[in-house]
Scaffold this motif. Structure first.
Motif, PDB file in Angstrom:
ATOM      1  N   THR A  74      29.395 -12.814   9.733  1.00 51.90           N
ATOM      2  CA  THR A  74      28.903 -13.929   8.931  1.00 51.90           C
ATOM      3  C   THR A  74      28.274 -13.400   7.655  1.00 51.90           C
ATOM      4  O   THR A  74      27.714 -12.295   7.621  1.00 51.90           O
ATOM      5  CB  THR A  74      27.888 -14.775   9.711  1.00 51.90           C
ATOM      6  OG1 THR A  74      27.510 -15.909   8.909  1.00 51.90           O
ATOM      7  CG2 THR A  74      26.641 -13.985  10.056  1.00 51.90           C
ATOM      8  N   THR A  75      28.364 -14.224   6.604  1.00 46.66           N
ATOM      9  CA  THR A  75      27.705 -13.919   5.328  1.00 46.66           C
ATOM     10  C   THR A  75      26.682 -14.998   4.986  1.00 46.66           C
ATOM     11  O   THR A  75      26.222 -15.079   3.847  1.00 46.66           O
ATOM     12  CB  THR A  75      28.742 -13.814   4.191  1.00 46.66           C
ATOM     13  OG1 THR A  75      29.444 -15.058   4.088  1.00 46.66           O
ATOM     14  CG2 THR A  75      29.739 -12.696   4.456  1.00 46.66           C
ATOM     15  N   GLU A  76      26.335 -15.827   5.974  1.00 46.85           N
ATOM     16  CA  GLU A  76      25.391 -16.927   5.752  1.00 46.85           C
ATOM     17  C   GLU A  76      24.127 -16.708   6.587  1.00 46.85           C
ATOM     18  O   GLU A  76      24.199 -16.329   7.761  1.00 46.85           O
ATOM     19  CB  GLU A  76      26.040 -18.258   6.119  1.00 46.85           C
ATOM     20  CG  GLU A  76      27.249 -18.593   5.259  1.00 46.85           C
ATOM     21  CD  GLU A  76      27.866 -19.927   5.626  1.00 46.85           C
ATOM     22  OE1 GLU A  76      27.368 -20.572   6.575  1.00 46.85           O
ATOM     23  OE2 GLU A  76      28.844 -20.322   4.971  1.00 46.85           O
TER      24      GLU A  76
ATOM     25  N   ASN B 153      18.186 -13.259  -2.534  1.00 42.65           N
ATOM     26  CA  ASN B 153      18.962 -14.107  -1.622  1.00 42.65           C
ATOM     27  C   ASN B 153      20.179 -13.312  -1.140  1.00 42.65           C
ATOM     28  O   ASN B 153      21.002 -12.856  -1.949  1.00 42.65           O
ATOM     29  CB  ASN B 153      19.416 -15.366  -2.361  1.00 42.65           C
ATOM     30  CG  ASN B 153      20.107 -16.366  -1.447  1.00 42.65           C
ATOM     31  OD1 ASN B 153      20.413 -16.072  -0.291  1.00 42.65           O
ATOM     32  ND2 ASN B 153      20.353 -17.559  -1.958  1.00 42.65           N
ATOM     33  N   ILE B 154      20.316 -13.140   0.160  1.00 40.82           N
ATOM     34  CA  ILE B 154      21.405 -12.322   0.685  1.00 40.82           C
ATOM     35  C   ILE B 154      22.633 -13.141   1.065  1.00 40.82           C
ATOM     36  O   ILE B 154      23.659 -12.573   1.469  1.00 40.82           O
ATOM     37  CB  ILE B 154      20.943 -11.506   1.917  1.00 40.82           C
ATOM     38  CG1 ILE B 154      20.593 -12.434   3.088  1.00 40.82           C
ATOM     39  CG2 ILE B 154      19.795 -10.594   1.553  1.00 40.82           C
ATOM     40  CD1 ILE B 154      20.318 -11.683   4.386  1.00 40.82           C
ATOM     41  N   ASN B 155      22.576 -14.461   0.949  1.00 36.69           N
ATOM     42  CA  ASN B 155      23.730 -15.276   1.304  1.00 36.69           C
ATOM     43  C   ASN B 155      24.933 -14.912   0.439  1.00 36.69           C
ATOM     44  O   ASN B 155      24.829 -14.809  -0.790  1.00 36.69           O
ATOM     45  CB  ASN B 155      23.403 -16.763   1.142  1.00 36.69           C
ATOM     46  CG  ASN B 155      22.661 -17.300   2.336  1.00 36.69           C
ATOM     47  OD1 ASN B 155      23.248 -17.560   3.389  1.00 36.69           O
ATOM     48  ND2 ASN B 155      21.339 -17.452   2.195  1.00 36.69           N
TER      49      ASN B 155
ATOM     50  N   LYS C 174       2.436  -3.051   0.440  1.00 35.89           N
ATOM     51  CA  LYS C 174       2.920  -2.106  -0.557  1.00 35.89           C
ATOM     52  C   LYS C 174       4.431  -2.189  -0.747  1.00 35.89           C
ATOM     53  O   LYS C 174       4.943  -1.749  -1.777  1.00 35.89           O
ATOM     54  CB  LYS C 174       2.512  -0.689  -0.159  1.00 35.89           C
ATOM     55  CG  LYS C 174       1.010  -0.476  -0.156  1.00 35.89           C
ATOM     56  CD  LYS C 174       0.648   0.940   0.246  1.00 35.89           C
ATOM     57  CE  LYS C 174      -0.866   1.149   0.223  1.00 35.89           C
ATOM     58  NZ  LYS C 174      -1.240   2.524   0.638  1.00 35.89           N
ATOM     59  N   GLN C 175       5.127  -2.692   0.258  1.00 39.46           N
ATOM     60  CA  GLN C 175       6.570  -2.844   0.166  1.00 39.46           C
ATOM     61  C   GLN C 175       6.940  -4.312   0.341  1.00 39.46           C
ATOM     62  O   GLN C 175       6.144  -5.092   0.867  1.00 39.46           O
ATOM     63  CB  GLN C 175       7.278  -2.011   1.248  1.00 39.46           C
ATOM     64  CG  GLN C 175       7.060  -0.506   1.122  1.00 39.46           C
ATOM     65  CD  GLN C 175       7.645   0.230   2.320  1.00 39.46           C
ATOM     66  OE1 GLN C 175       7.008   0.360   3.352  1.00 39.46           O
ATOM     67  NE2 GLN C 175       8.873   0.711   2.169  1.00 39.46           N
ATOM     68  N   ALA C 176       8.133  -4.665  -0.122  1.00 35.84           N
ATOM     69  CA  ALA C 176       8.618  -6.044   0.025  1.00 35.84           C
ATOM     70  C   ALA C 176       9.510  -6.156   1.249  1.00 35.84           C
ATOM     71  O   ALA C 176      10.218  -5.216   1.612  1.00 35.84           O
ATOM     72  CB  ALA C 176       9.396  -6.458  -1.221  1.00 35.84           C
ATOM     73  N   VAL C 177       9.497  -7.340   1.871  1.00 30.67           N
ATOM     74  CA  VAL C 177      10.411  -7.604   2.977  1.00 30.67           C
ATOM     75  C   VAL C 177      10.698  -9.100   3.063  1.00 30.67           C
ATOM     76  O   VAL C 177       9.834  -9.932   2.729  1.00 30.67           O
ATOM     77  CB  VAL C 177       9.854  -7.106   4.327  1.00 30.67           C
ATOM     78  CG1 VAL C 177       8.727  -8.006   4.832  1.00 30.67           C
ATOM     79  CG2 VAL C 177      10.958  -7.012   5.378  1.00 30.67           C
ATOM     80  N   THR C 178      11.900  -9.442   3.468  1.00 29.77           N
ATOM     81  CA  THR C 178      12.268 -10.805   3.830  1.00 29.77           C
ATOM     82  C   THR C 178      13.036 -10.748   5.145  1.00 29.77           C
ATOM     83  O   THR C 178      13.912  -9.891   5.317  1.00 29.77           O
ATOM     84  CB  THR C 178      13.162 -11.466   2.766  1.00 29.77           C
ATOM     85  OG1 THR C 178      12.527 -11.352   1.481  1.00 29.77           O
ATOM     86  CG2 THR C 178      13.402 -12.926   3.091  1.00 29.77           C
TER      87      THR C 178
ATOM     88  N   LEU D   5      13.563 -16.773   6.972  1.00 30.77           N
ATOM     89  CA  LEU D   5      12.492 -17.045   7.931  1.00 30.77           C
ATOM     90  C   LEU D   5      11.108 -16.789   7.344  1.00 30.77           C
ATOM     91  O   LEU D   5      10.194 -17.594   7.530  1.00 30.77           O
ATOM     92  CB  LEU D   5      12.677 -16.175   9.180  1.00 30.77           C
ATOM     93  CG  LEU D   5      14.012 -16.342   9.928  1.00 30.77           C
ATOM     94  CD1 LEU D   5      14.112 -15.306  11.045  1.00 30.77           C
ATOM     95  CD2 LEU D   5      14.120 -17.748  10.509  1.00 30.77           C
ATOM     96  N   TRP D   6      10.928 -15.658   6.652  1.00 28.53           N
ATOM     97  CA  TRP D   6       9.587 -15.290   6.163  1.00 28.53           C
ATOM     98  C   TRP D   6       9.710 -14.141   5.191  1.00 28.53           C
ATOM     99  O   TRP D   6      10.614 -13.304   5.299  1.00 28.53           O
ATOM    100  CB  TRP D   6       8.712 -14.857   7.346  1.00 28.53           C
ATOM    101  CG  TRP D   6       7.281 -14.527   6.992  1.00 28.53           C
ATOM    102  CD1 TRP D   6       6.252 -15.418   6.832  1.00 28.53           C
ATOM    103  CD2 TRP D   6       6.717 -13.223   6.800  1.00 28.53           C
ATOM    104  NE1 TRP D   6       5.076 -14.749   6.539  1.00 28.53           N
ATOM    105  CE2 TRP D   6       5.338 -13.393   6.514  1.00 28.53           C
ATOM    106  CE3 TRP D   6       7.223 -11.936   6.823  1.00 28.53           C
ATOM    107  CZ2 TRP D   6       4.479 -12.332   6.272  1.00 28.53           C
ATOM    108  CZ3 TRP D   6       6.370 -10.863   6.581  1.00 28.53           C
ATOM    109  CH2 TRP D   6       5.016 -11.071   6.305  1.00 28.53           C
ATOM    110  N   ASN D   7       8.838 -14.101   4.168  1.00 26.38           N
ATOM    111  CA  ASN D   7       8.687 -12.905   3.352  1.00 26.38           C
ATOM    112  C   ASN D   7       7.199 -12.607   3.186  1.00 26.38           C
ATOM    113  O   ASN D   7       6.338 -13.434   3.508  1.00 26.38           O
ATOM    114  CB  ASN D   7       9.401 -13.032   1.999  1.00 26.38           C
ATOM    115  CG  ASN D   7       8.823 -14.120   1.112  1.00 26.38           C
ATOM    116  OD1 ASN D   7       7.605 -14.215   0.945  1.00 26.38           O
ATOM    117  ND2 ASN D   7       9.697 -14.958   0.530  1.00 26.38           N
ATOM    118  N   ASP D   8       6.903 -11.416   2.708  1.00 23.62           N
ATOM    119  CA  ASP D   8       5.509 -10.957   2.675  1.00 23.62           C
ATOM    120  C   ASP D   8       4.823 -11.212   1.335  1.00 23.62           C
ATOM    121  O   ASP D   8       3.780 -10.608   1.049  1.00 23.62           O
ATOM    122  CB  ASP D   8       5.450  -9.467   3.014  1.00 23.62           C
ATOM    123  CG  ASP D   8       6.058  -8.593   1.925  1.00 23.62           C
ATOM    124  OD1 ASP D   8       6.902  -9.106   1.152  1.00 23.62           O
ATOM    125  OD2 ASP D   8       5.700  -7.409   1.847  1.00 23.62           O
TER     126      ASP D   8
END
Length: 424
Positions: A14-16, A60-62, A29-33, A20-23
């Motif tokens: 899947t590519t969709e 956006n990773i979609n 100190k680092q980014a995450v989603t 849920l959440w990001n920081d």
């Protein structure tokens, strides 16, 4: 695309995704989603997620990232998949800087099954059991945590957490192993090291292998064989003109085809009443060094294991071809052309023809277009002895152009008259 099949498990992609959440706002100190793979598309019914996805940025990773999803061959009575029995809490973002709560959970798999990744809870609530599926243990291989995706240093959370990518182990011949795109995690900043820390999917590489071409009689060259071919999933091939998402959509399967042709290069007529010895020279190994070019352009290692060498949107994997297909058990391998001196004992009143087998390899996309260079490989020398009564008028046979002899080494081959073959 048609799903990949391994035993009673179906694997698709899947590519969709659903965010849920990001920081943001936590001062980490680092980014995450964190994202959840979606299987709502018609062709993914009924497929299931193996765990959530952690990405070290806010993009956006979609339609940009790809992860594996799974289903049963037998939709009604299959045993490849099971829901987890429960979840255990790994981490929750609790503390003075909390704006939106997040928690990370480890699925507890039923006996005989394994969980492929962690999942996020809505706030601090435990996820429902239907969030993902666990896989039967014989369908996967043990793997390990690899690169750091994110840790919560600076976030103000009261407990520690780190998320890691998954590195598959070395693949067996004729197989690929694939990290599905989920993540491993730990309640600390140290990479998890207890084995196993994660798992990868097993995928059998499909090989279509017809019979070799018939041996030619005397000086008449033999016909080219029907091609044998490996079907390679898109993620095992680096394509210079297609992105991973485009590969999935337009060329989900590549074909590495091999055709064989016997080429006669020498003949001797002993019309005397005494035996005699003759000497010929024959090429052995790869003609030119295009296998290195193939590896550079496509990532494929023709004689060994190869792994991910693609953009971050693709998947971590390991793959290997069977040695029978690649002449991998030959004394002289890829990237190494030698000239072998063939020493033949010819009995009295006997004729002998010598020929070699040339294998050509071509990598093709689904539409039939070629990717990377064509490879050539000269394998064993074989001899055909016959009586003068079988004589066929000799024809002039010009061997194909070979790499300069200066690039090769000389090796002497011995001959066993009893079985009429050479032992290089």
């Amino acid at each position: 695309m048609e799903p990949l099949k391994y035993k009673d498990l179906l694997i698709s992609f899947t590519t969709e995704f659903t965010q849920l959440w990001n920081d943001k706002g936590t001062r980490a100190k680092q980014a995450v989603t964190f994202w959840r793979p979606s299987t709502s598309a018609d062709h993914l019914t009924p497929f299931y997620s193996l765990g959530d996805v952690a990405v070290g940025d806010y993009q956006n990773i979609n339609q940009h990232k790809i992860v594996a999803v799974v289903s049963e061959v037998d939709k009604d009575n299959g045993t490849a998949l099971r829901m987890p029995d429960d979840f255990e809490l790994v981490w929750k973002h609790s503390g003075p800087r909390v704006t939106t709560a997040c928690s990370v959970w480890r699925p507890i798999a039923p006996n005989g099954y394994v969980a492929m990744g962690l999942v996020c809870g809505v706030g601090n609530d435990k996820p429902p059991r239907s969030t993902l599926r666990c896989i039967r243990a014989d369908l996967v291989v043990e793997s390990q945590a690899d690169a750091l995706i994110w840790n919560d240093k600076g976030s103000g959370a009261l407990t520690s957490f780190s998320a890691w990518t998954v590195a598959p182990p070395l693949a067996s011949p004729g197989e690929a192993v694939l990290a599905p795109g989920t993540f491993a995690g730990a309640g600390s900043y140290t990479k998890p090291r207890l084995q196993p820390t994660a798992y990868a999917l097993r995928i059998a590489l499909t090989l279509h292998y017809p019979a070799l071409p018939p041996e030619p009689a005397h000086w008449r060259p033999g016909p080219e064989s029907a091609p044998s071919a490996y079907e390679l999933p898109w993620f095992t091939v680096k394509d210079a003109v297609l992105s991973p998402v485009e590969q999935l959509q337009s060329s989900p399967i590549y074909r590495l085809e091999r055709t064989d042709r016997h080429a006669l290069f020498a003949s001797e007529r002993n019309e005397t009443d005494s035996s005699k010895i003759v000497n010929w020279q024959s090429p052995k190994g790869e003609s030119y060094n295009y296998s290195l070019q193939l590896k550079t352009l496509t990532g494929i290692e023709i004689s060994g294991e190869w792994a991910a060498n693609t953009p971050a949107s693709a998947l971590n994997f390991s793959a290997r071809l069977d040695s029978e297909f690649t002449h991998g058990s030959s004394t002289h391998g890829w990237g190494n052309m030698t000239i072998v001196e063939v020493i033949v004992y010819v009995p009295a009143n006997q004729y002998v023809d010598a020929y070699i087998t040339k294998s050509n390899y071509t990598l093709l996309r689904k539409d039939g277009s070629q990717s990377g260079p064509e490879l050539g490989y000269f394998s064993e020398v074989k001899l055909h002895f016959h009586e003068p009564a079988e004589q066929v008028p000799a024809q002039t046979v010009e061997p194909e152009a070979l790499p300069p002899a200066a690039e090769t080494t000389l090796e002497v081959a011995t001959h066993d008259v009893s079985d009429n073959t050479l032992v290089p």
